[in-house]
Scaffold this active site. Structure first.
Site, short mmCIF file in Angstrom:
data_model
loop_
_atom_site.label_atom_id
_atom_site.label_comp_id
_atom_site.label_asym_id
_atom_site.label_seq_id
_atom_site.Cartn_x
_atom_site.Cartn_y
_atom_site.Cartn_z
N CYS A 113 0.81 -1.21 0.00
CA CYS A 113 0.00 0.00 0.00
C CYS A 113 0.85 1.26 0.00
O CYS A 113 0.49 2.27 -0.63
CB CYS A 113 -0.94 -0.01 1.19
SG CYS A 113 -0.12 -0.36 2.77
N HIS A 275 -1.79 0.80 7.19
CA HIS A 275 -2.20 0.89 5.79
C HIS A 275 -1.90 2.30 5.27
O HIS A 275 -1.95 3.27 6.03
CB HIS A 275 -3.70 0.59 5.67
CG HIS A 275 -4.20 0.40 4.28
ND1 HIS A 275 -3.50 -0.33 3.34
CD2 HIS A 275 -5.33 0.84 3.66
CE1 HIS A 275 -4.20 -0.35 2.21
NE2 HIS A 275 -5.30 0.36 2.38
N ASN A 295 -8.59 3.97 -2.02
CA ASN A 295 -7.91 2.79 -1.51
C ASN A 295 -7.26 2.05 -2.68
O ASN A 295 -7.46 2.41 -3.85
CB ASN A 295 -8.91 1.89 -0.78
CG ASN A 295 -8.25 0.96 0.22
OD1 ASN A 295 -7.02 0.92 0.32
ND2 ASN A 295 -9.04 0.22 0.96
#
Length: 329
Positions: A113, A275, A295
């Protein structure tokens, strides 16, 4: 007889001792967690997904990479000062010519990520700073596989600020999704079966895929700065409004993984890891202020890959670890 009566009274008393409510909701999982969250609040909705805790963690990184900025990183802070910002802002409409801002990518079963957030921000800001003349789709894999220990630990996680510093010093090539276009497309296939193993960090390749006409060294895009954004909502808004999307990191709990729509605010479920994502704007929904976020879990998660998270209270640490940079154009 007295002993038996006393024992019985103790047993009855213990039966009515209330459990720690917060500890109980933190251990909820699966459908029980979804049912509790959907009934306990009205800000956001969750849905059950058949997936193990281990599989959820495949998409996350070690929590240390999402921690609040150290003194060294805070020393790089740059602040944009504006008299005011609009109540609602969406980078997708503000810079509608930049296709990358609308793009939702898929990191698959790798905690990459941090590389995706950086690659997406770099793509967006290069387009914004060139007024749409340059629209590269930057390769997360080039950061993931080649930055090495300078950034962190590959699929186990990395520091967003280090990814941007690598962009400044070494440059990053283009690359789309799995089997996609560009110099180095993402090499890890999306998980479509719901039962996929954890991915290993790809090896670093300093060459472009077969058939790509530009040499690796010539395909590099560079930055000229990498900096932290001060830990307050107004500074983050001003940075986005003036320069474009930013990368941020935060702590993830299971109720976030099961997010479907609305304004997320941690309610229940266990902590899973860190994240990194891309913040593209802000607004208010039913009286609740939020950040608008892209995301990297594919378009089938959340609101077509995007989500909203409560703004102004450093929800899950998301306002404590925001970074940005300027493109060399």
């Amino acid at each position: 007889m007295k002993f038996l009566i006393l024992t019985a009274l103790c047993a009855v008393t213990l039966a009515f001792v209330p459990i720690n409510h917060q500890s109980a909701v933190e251990t909820l999982t699966g459908q029980a967690l979804v049912d509790y969250v959907n009934s306990a609040q009205s800000l956001f909705k969750t849905e059950h997904v058949e997936i193990t805790e281990e599989e959820m963690k495949f998409k996350l990184m070690d929590g240390k990479y999402a921690a609040a900025h150290s003194d060294e990183i805070r020393a790089t802070e740059q602040e944009v000062v504006l008299a005011s910002v609009p109540a609602t802002f969406d980078s997708r409409t503000q810079w509608s010519e930049c296709k990358s801002i609308k793009l939702i990518r898929d990191q698959a079963t790798c905690g990459s990520c941090w590389a995706f957030g950086a690659a997406e921000m770099i793509s967006d800001r290069t387009c914004i700073e060139t007024k749409g003349a340059q629209q590269p789709i930057i390769s997360p894999d080039d950061l993931l596989s080649c930055c090495g220990s300078s950034c962190g630990n590959g699929c186990e996680g990395g520091y967003p600020i280090q990814a941007l510093r690598w962009w400044d010093s070494k440059g990053v090539v283009t690359g789309g999704d799995y089997h996609g276009a560009g110099c180095k497309p993402y090499p890890i296939a999306p998980c479509t079966s719901g039962n996929c193993p954890e991915s290993k960090t790809p090896s670093c390749s300093m060459s472009c895929q077969s058939g790509y006409s530009t040499a690796y060294a010539k395909d590099k895009h560079f930055g000229v700065s990498a900096y932290a954004v001060p830990k307050n909502a107004a500074s983050i808004q001003a940075e986005i409004y003036a320069n474009g999307p930013v990368e941020a990191a935060f702590s993830v709990y299971e109720d976030f993984y099961k997010y479907k729509s609305g304004v997320y605010k941690h309610t229940a479920g266990k902590y899973l890891g860190g994240h990194a994502i891309k913040i593209i704007g802000w607004g208010t929904e039913s009286g609740s202020p939020y950040w608008l976020v892209a995301n990297s879990w594919g378009v089938n998660w959340g609101e077509s890959g995007f989500f909203k998270i409560y703004r102004g209270d450093d929800q899950c640490g998301i306002e404590s670890a925001v970074v940005a940079g300027k493109a060399k154009v």
